[in-house]
Motif scaffolding. Structure first.
Motif, PDB file in Angstrom:
ATOM      1  N   ASP A 134      42.729  45.198  39.150  1.00 14.08           N
ATOM      2  CA  ASP A 134      42.248  45.536  40.604  1.00 14.08           C
ATOM      3  C   ASP A 134      41.151  45.734  41.529  1.00 14.08           C
ATOM      4  O   ASP A 134      40.879  47.057  41.427  1.00 14.08           O
ATOM      5  CB  ASP A 134      43.320  46.658  40.859  1.00 14.08           C
ATOM      6  N   ASP A 135      40.034  44.791  41.722  1.00 13.17           N
ATOM      7  CA  ASP A 135      39.042  45.285  41.497  1.00 13.17           C
ATOM      8  C   ASP A 135      38.231  43.838  42.826  1.00 13.17           C
ATOM      9  O   ASP A 135      38.830  42.839  42.453  1.00 13.17           O
ATOM     10  CB  ASP A 135      38.133  45.398  40.358  1.00 13.17           C
ATOM     11  N   ALA A 136      37.818  44.416  43.927  1.00 10.65           N
ATOM     12  CA  ALA A 136      37.794  43.867  44.871  1.00 10.65           C
ATOM     13  C   ALA A 136      36.567  43.085  43.993  1.00 10.65           C
ATOM     14  O   ALA A 136      37.078  41.504  44.784  1.00 10.65           O
ATOM     15  CB  ALA A 136      37.150  44.836  46.084  1.00 10.65           C
ATOM     16  N   TYR A 137      35.834  42.924  43.117  1.00 13.02           N
ATOM     17  CA  TYR A 137      34.673  42.176  43.126  1.00 13.02           C
ATOM     18  C   TYR A 137      34.826  41.357  42.545  1.00 13.02           C
ATOM     19  O   TYR A 137      34.315  40.029  42.742  1.00 13.02           O
ATOM     20  CB  TYR A 137      33.308  43.029  42.648  1.00 13.02           C
ATOM     21  N   GLN A 170      37.982  39.655  42.014  1.00 10.74           N
ATOM     22  CA  GLN A 170      38.436  39.065  42.297  1.00 10.74           C
ATOM     23  C   GLN A 170      37.742  38.073  43.569  1.00 10.74           C
ATOM     24  O   GLN A 170      38.000  37.555  43.257  1.00 10.74           O
ATOM     25  CB  GLN A 170      40.073  39.689  43.535  1.00 10.74           C
ATOM     26  N   SER A 171      37.413  38.689  43.939  1.00  6.62           N
ATOM     27  CA  SER A 171      35.979  38.156  45.011  1.00  6.62           C
ATOM     28  C   SER A 171      35.376  36.790  43.865  1.00  6.62           C
ATOM     29  O   SER A 171      35.373  35.695  44.594  1.00  6.62           O
ATOM     30  CB  SER A 171      35.156  38.790  45.829  1.00  6.62           C
ATOM     31  N   SER A 218      37.973  34.646  43.034  1.00  5.97           N
ATOM     32  CA  SER A 218      38.723  33.364  44.457  1.00  5.97           C
ATOM     33  C   SER A 218      37.352  32.662  44.998  1.00  5.97           C
ATOM     34  O   SER A 218      37.503  31.018  45.063  1.00  5.97           O
ATOM     35  CB  SER A 218      38.596  34.288  45.672  1.00  5.97           C
TER      36      SER A 218
END
Length: 103
Positions: A36-39, A41-42, A45
């Motif tokens: 659950d880490d936005a960086y 996951q970005s 992606s």
């Protein structure tokens, strides 16, 4: 994107995942991570957006559950490899291990 950009992005993904102790899995040419880490996951992606189709072109169609079973079976019987959390397997560097044990 060129090959060096792909390698740089892969390095960033796996370095971030290692820092978070998060596994990164490859499924049908795409990368995924349960972190659950936005960086992270970005990064994944962006990687999937640009390289998933290219990766799929090199992968044969196969039953992923069967492939996973074979992978786990082979991983168990390779004594010169040692598991590291978040990485499927990693060859042991005995000289480095001895050095770190002495310090």
């Amino acid at each position: 994107m060129n090959l060096s950009a792909k390698i740089d992005l892969e390095n960033r993904i796996f370095a971030r995942a290692a820092r978070l102790s998060a596994p990164v899995d490859g499924v049908r040419g795409c990368l995924s991570a349960p972190a659950d880490d936005a960086y992270l996951q970005s990064l994944i992606s962006v990687y999937n957006r640009f390289f998933a189709d290219e990766n799929r072109a090199f992968l044969p169609e196969e039953d992923s559950s069967l492939t996973w079973r074979y992978f786990r079976q082979e991983r168990r019987f390779l004594p010169f490899l040692c598991p590291i959390k978040g990485v499927p397997f990693f060859a042991c560097d005995f000289k480095a291990n001895l050095f770190f044990l002495q310090n």
